[in-house]
Design a protein around this motif. Structure first.
Motif, PDB file in Angstrom:
ATOM      1  N   LYS A  72     -13.067  -3.991  -0.836  1.00  0.00           N
ATOM      2  CA  LYS A  72     -12.316  -2.906  -0.199  1.00  0.00           C
ATOM      3  C   LYS A  72     -10.838  -2.984  -0.580  1.00  0.00           C
ATOM      4  N   ALA A  73     -10.292  -4.192  -0.652  1.00  0.00           N
ATOM      5  CA  ALA A  73      -8.892  -4.345  -1.064  1.00  0.00           C
ATOM      6  C   ALA A  73      -8.700  -3.856  -2.500  1.00  0.00           C
ATOM      7  N   ALA A  74      -9.661  -4.171  -3.376  1.00  0.00           N
ATOM      8  CA  ALA A  74      -9.582  -3.700  -4.766  1.00  0.00           C
ATOM      9  C   ALA A  74      -9.673  -2.176  -4.807  1.00  0.00           C
ATOM     10  N   ARG A  75     -10.543  -1.596  -4.003  1.00  0.00           N
ATOM     11  CA  ARG A  75     -10.691  -0.135  -3.944  1.00  0.00           C
ATOM     12  C   ARG A  75      -9.401   0.509  -3.436  1.00  0.00           C
ATOM     13  N   ILE A  76      -8.807  -0.106  -2.419  1.00  0.00           N
ATOM     14  CA  ILE A  76      -7.545   0.409  -1.878  1.00  0.00           C
ATOM     15  C   ILE A  76      -6.466   0.355  -2.954  1.00  0.00           C
ATOM     16  N   ALA A  77      -6.391  -0.765  -3.663  1.00  0.00           N
ATOM     17  CA  ALA A  77      -5.392  -0.894  -4.738  1.00  0.00           C
ATOM     18  C   ALA A  77      -5.647   0.166  -5.819  1.00  0.00           C
ATOM     19  N   ASP A  78      -6.921   0.389  -6.138  1.00  0.00           N
ATOM     20  CA  ASP A  78      -7.274   1.406  -7.133  1.00  0.00           C
ATOM     21  C   ASP A  78      -6.850   2.797  -6.650  1.00  0.00           C
ATOM     22  N   LEU A  79      -7.127   3.084  -5.382  1.00  0.00           N
ATOM     23  CA  LEU A  79      -6.745   4.381  -4.822  1.00  0.00           C
ATOM     24  C   LEU A  79      -5.229   4.537  -4.774  1.00  0.00           C
ATOM     25  N   GLU A  80      -4.528   3.458  -4.452  1.00  0.00           N
ATOM     26  CA  GLU A  80      -3.062   3.518  -4.437  1.00  0.00           C
ATOM     27  C   GLU A  80      -2.538   3.806  -5.841  1.00  0.00           C
ATOM     28  N   GLY A  81      -3.156   3.183  -6.853  1.00  0.00           N
ATOM     29  CA  GLY A  81      -2.773   3.459  -8.238  1.00  0.00           C
ATOM     30  C   GLY A  81      -3.035   4.912  -8.597  1.00  0.00           C
ATOM     31  N   THR A  82      -4.177   5.422  -8.165  1.00  0.00           N
ATOM     32  CA  THR A  82      -4.512   6.817  -8.428  1.00  0.00           C
ATOM     33  C   THR A  82      -3.514   7.751  -7.745  1.00  0.00           C
ATOM     34  N   VAL A  83      -3.157   7.424  -6.503  1.00  0.00           N
ATOM     35  CA  VAL A  83      -2.182   8.246  -5.771  1.00  0.00           C
ATOM     36  C   VAL A  83      -0.838   8.229  -6.496  1.00  0.00           C
TER      37      VAL A  83
END
Length: 168
Positions: A72-83
């Motif tokens: 989930k932390a990796a997904r959040i980091a990925d989403l933050e990068g996408t944002v």
């Protein structure tokens, strides 16, 4: 002395009976105690095995929870990068839109100037052509008046049409 010996032998026999009874009681208590200790040890072993199984289950659950948290932390980091990337794209598009609007405004002003200039040139050209046509008409009129013997029918509209066709 014999009575005394007998009395002592009886006492000794009673003491031995008492001792045998005490030893039997002690042996019985020892067996009961040993049985209680063995039973308690069995219960402790079962409880220990149960606790160890619970601990293993909790450790496995902990590993799953940690793995899930990392994912989930990796997904959040990925989403933050996408944002961040999308925000940068939006900012870039806004800049490009402002630049395009400014370019459009400049081009519109430039084209408006060109249209004004083209209208002026066309007006000037038309004026020059009208003046040239009027000069030619004047020249024709002068020729017609100088050559009276020729019977030339003069139609000003036809002449004007001819000259317009010739100079356009």
């Amino acid at each position: 002395a014999e009575a005394k010996t007998e009395s002592l032998e009886e006492k000794l026999a009673m003491e031995q009976q008492h001792r045998t009874a005490v030893e039997a009681t002690l042996n019985s208590e020892r067996r009961e105690s040993t049985a209680r200790v063995a039973s308690a040890a069995d219960m402790a072993k079962r409880e220990k095995a149960s606790l160890e199984a619970t601990i293993r289950g909790l450790e496995e659950e902990n590993v799953r929870v940690l793995a899930d948290a990392k994912a989930k932390a990796a997904r959040i980091a990925d989403l933050e990068g996408t944002v961040k990337a999308l925000t940068a794209d939006v900012e870039r598009l806004e800049r490009e839109q402002k630049e395009a609007a400014a370019t459009h405004q400049r081009m519109t002003a430039h084209l408006s100037d060109e249209v004004k200039q083209a209208k002026e040139e066309a007006r000037s050209n038309l004026q020059c052509r009208d003046e040239a046509i009027n000069r030619k008409l004047d020249e024709l009129e002068a020729l017609r008046t100088r050559v009276p013997r020729l019977d030339i029918e003069h139609d000003e509209a036809t002449t004007r049409s001819f000259l317009m066709h010739t100079f356009s």
